[in-house]
Design a protein around this motif. Sequence first.
Motif, short mmCIF file in Angstrom:
data_model
loop_
_atom_site.label_atom_id
_atom_site.label_comp_id
_atom_site.label_asym_id
_atom_site.label_seq_id
_atom_site.Cartn_x
_atom_site.Cartn_y
_atom_site.Cartn_z
N LEU A 326 0.61 -1.41 0.02
CA LEU A 326 0.53 0.16 -0.10
C LEU A 326 1.06 1.29 -0.17
O LEU A 326 0.64 2.12 -0.38
CB LEU A 326 -0.73 -0.19 1.07
CG LEU A 326 -2.12 -0.71 1.28
CD1 LEU A 326 -2.95 -0.81 2.66
CD2 LEU A 326 -2.70 -0.53 0.00
N TRP A 327 1.89 1.35 0.60
CA TRP A 327 2.20 2.46 1.20
C TRP A 327 3.47 2.74 -0.03
O TRP A 327 3.51 3.82 -1.12
CB TRP A 327 3.79 2.46 2.56
CG TRP A 327 3.22 2.09 3.18
CD1 TRP A 327 2.70 1.60 4.12
CD2 TRP A 327 2.70 4.63 3.76
NE1 TRP A 327 1.71 2.89 5.66
CE2 TRP A 327 2.35 4.17 4.92
CE3 TRP A 327 2.71 5.55 3.09
CZ2 TRP A 327 2.29 5.52 5.82
CZ3 TRP A 327 2.85 7.25 3.39
CH2 TRP A 327 2.00 6.92 5.07
N HIS A 328 4.04 1.46 -0.96
CA HIS A 328 4.99 1.78 -2.70
C HIS A 328 3.37 2.34 -3.57
O HIS A 328 3.88 2.32 -4.41
CB HIS A 328 4.99 0.40 -3.09
CG HIS A 328 6.16 -0.08 -4.41
ND1 HIS A 328 7.16 1.39 -4.41
CD2 HIS A 328 5.92 -0.86 -5.31
CE1 HIS A 328 7.40 0.77 -5.82
NE2 HIS A 328 6.73 -0.24 -6.59
N ILE A 329 2.47 1.97 -3.57
CA ILE A 329 1.38 2.50 -4.41
C ILE A 329 1.96 4.16 -4.28
O ILE A 329 1.49 4.89 -4.99
CB ILE A 329 -0.06 2.07 -4.43
CG1 ILE A 329 0.01 0.57 -4.44
CG2 ILE A 329 -0.62 3.18 -4.96
CD1 ILE A 329 -1.28 -0.11 -3.68
N ARG A 330 1.48 4.16 -3.18
CA ARG A 330 1.77 5.93 -2.69
C ARG A 330 2.91 6.57 -3.06
O ARG A 330 2.93 7.61 -4.15
CB ARG A 330 1.19 6.08 -1.29
CG ARG A 330 1.91 7.94 -0.63
CD ARG A 330 1.95 8.83 -0.22
NE ARG A 330 1.57 9.46 -0.71
CZ ARG A 330 3.55 10.13 -1.17
NH1 ARG A 330 3.51 9.99 -2.07
NH2 ARG A 330 3.35 11.23 -0.05
N GLU A 331 4.19 5.70 -2.99
CA GLU A 331 5.22 6.48 -3.44
C GLU A 331 5.25 6.06 -4.45
O GLU A 331 6.29 7.16 -5.06
CB GLU A 331 6.49 5.92 -2.11
CG GLU A 331 6.80 5.72 -0.73
CD GLU A 331 6.97 7.03 -0.46
OE1 GLU A 331 7.21 7.91 -1.34
OE2 GLU A 331 6.93 6.88 0.88
N SER A 332 4.74 5.68 -5.57
CA SER A 332 4.93 5.52 -7.09
C SER A 332 5.02 6.80 -7.84
O SER A 332 4.12 7.01 -9.11
CB SER A 332 4.56 4.23 -7.18
OG SER A 332 4.92 2.71 -6.92
N ILE A 333 3.56 7.27 -7.47
CA ILE A 333 2.84 8.53 -7.80
C ILE A 333 3.54 9.17 -7.83
O ILE A 333 3.02 9.70 -9.44
CB ILE A 333 2.10 9.92 -6.83
CG1 ILE A 333 0.84 8.25 -5.84
CG2 ILE A 333 1.49 10.77 -7.38
CD1 ILE A 333 0.24 9.67 -4.67
N THR A 334 4.92 9.89 -8.12
CA THR A 334 6.02 10.59 -8.07
C THR A 334 6.69 10.05 -9.94
O THR A 334 6.63 10.46 -10.32
CB THR A 334 6.74 10.99 -6.65
OG1 THR A 334 6.54 11.91 -6.49
CG2 THR A 334 8.16 12.01 -8.31
N LEU A 335 6.97 8.37 -9.52
CA LEU A 335 7.17 8.05 -10.97
C LEU A 335 6.41 8.09 -11.77
O LEU A 335 6.16 8.19 -13.04
CB LEU A 335 7.73 6.43 -10.05
CG LEU A 335 9.27 6.23 -9.32
CD1 LEU A 335 8.78 5.08 -8.73
CD2 LEU A 335 10.38 7.12 -9.82
N ALA A 336 4.87 7.52 -11.38
CA ALA A 336 4.17 7.26 -12.43
C ALA A 336 3.83 9.08 -12.58
O ALA A 336 3.56 8.80 -14.43
CB ALA A 336 2.74 6.91 -11.52
N GLN A 337 3.84 9.91 -12.67
CA GLN A 337 4.00 11.11 -13.03
C GLN A 337 4.95 11.14 -13.78
O GLN A 337 5.13 11.80 -14.87
CB GLN A 337 4.12 12.12 -12.04
CG GLN A 337 2.18 12.61 -10.93
CD GLN A 337 2.71 14.26 -10.93
OE1 GLN A 337 3.28 14.50 -10.03
NE2 GLN A 337 2.47 15.10 -11.98
N ALA A 338 6.32 11.19 -14.11
CA ALA A 338 7.49 11.52 -14.87
C ALA A 338 7.43 10.68 -15.92
O ALA A 338 7.25 11.21 -17.06
CB ALA A 338 8.82 10.65 -13.49
#
Length: 476
Positions: A326-338
């Motif tokens: 679940l935390w990995h999903i939250r932390e992946s937002i920046t990478l998904a934006q990039a």
Amino acid sequence: MHADLIAALTAIVGEGHVLTGHATAEYATDWRQRLQGQALCVVRPGSTDEVAQVVRACAAAGVSIVPQGGNTGLVEGSVPDGSGRQVVLSLRRMHAVRAIDPDNLTITVEAGCVLQNVQALVQEAGFLFPLSLGAEGSCTLGGNLATNAGGTQVVRYGNTRDLCLGLEVVTADGQVWDGLLGLRKDNTGYDLRHLFIGSEGTLGVITAASMRMVPQPAAQLTAWTAVPSLDAANALLALAHQHLASALTGFELMNQQALALVDLHYPHLRVPLWQQGPFCVLLEASDSESEAHARTLFERLLELAMEKELVLDAVIAESVQQAHDLWHIRESITLAQAAEGVNVKHDISLPISRIPAFVAETDAALHALLPGIRLVNFGHLGDGNLHYNAQAPEDMEARAFVADHEECIGEVVYRNVHRFGGSISAEHGIGSLKREKLPHYKSPVAMQLMQRIKSALDPQNLLNPGRVLVGPRTDP
């Protein structure tokens, strides 16, 4: 003259630890790939004494210094300008653990220690180091201190500033201030430690720090919820404070657009509940008693929230791995934006009570200004810190969007931040990216005081010039 300086620096740090030419490229490009600078050289000292000697040599030559840790900053504050006349001072070789004091609940480490390694060392000692952020695998403690990094557990443990009990700093004239006392009370004049924390390398070079450790919690629970509105998210936060009290450690907000990008670029992460409401909230609670006690409190909180219609649906992690996912999903937002393309980022803070009105008004203003704009709004709602980002409309090329519209988007966002009593930088700092904007949103008296401090501690303007404050340029 520069050849003489490079020879002097080589004599100080040793052959192989002064880099020139192509070898400096990775140190001269910022994390977002927005700024490509050019360094005179990169110096990699291995001790505080070598840092002091490097600073003295550069000061004698009148050459400015850019201190650098993991180079994960987002405001263009840790790379050289384009002049080719600045020395990058990399602290990455300085990663020693100087002391662990279980009775005093402190760990003293050098500034180049990677945050994730600090966390692991503290865990091995049977404690918790509660600073946690997306770049923890590469950012360094010195950089965290220089920017007063926040992260996901600020609600309970505070920013990096709140975890620091002492510093060792090399001053602009090459002296070493040893403030590594590890004291919780020291009322002997001005608190120099807090002056250097958050100064972004403009007042001194942090070389080591004494940091607080905290006891490991007996249990840690994580829940993911879908909420119907920002007002509901705020009410859920208030309810969490009421029922969990100090056990509440994290409260993260993510809008549907942010999670849609994660679902698009990382479908294997299986983002839960993101289509059920306009926002999702990730909650974390740490309990000092037992997992059963923590689960009882957590489940009761969610039951009450659903009764009050603050939560549409929720899932509670049933294992450490599920919580990590679940935390990995939250932390992946920046990478998904990039992955979606370059975008416009804002790191802002507001009084929590005013966030719903700010978002409603700013969203509406930006949609009217640029139809089709995708607003990626996420962050640490528990401490009032939002990453209010803008992605290009789907039919617009990303780089053209940023080039043509970043300035006008920023004007709308910062104007409303100021109007609602907020700050244009919550945890990323000012760097050079926001340097020109800062005087418009901070009081003239505050700006004058900061300039006086800078002039007093760095009269030659050698430490990270052109960052934070508008001052003499070093650009060619």
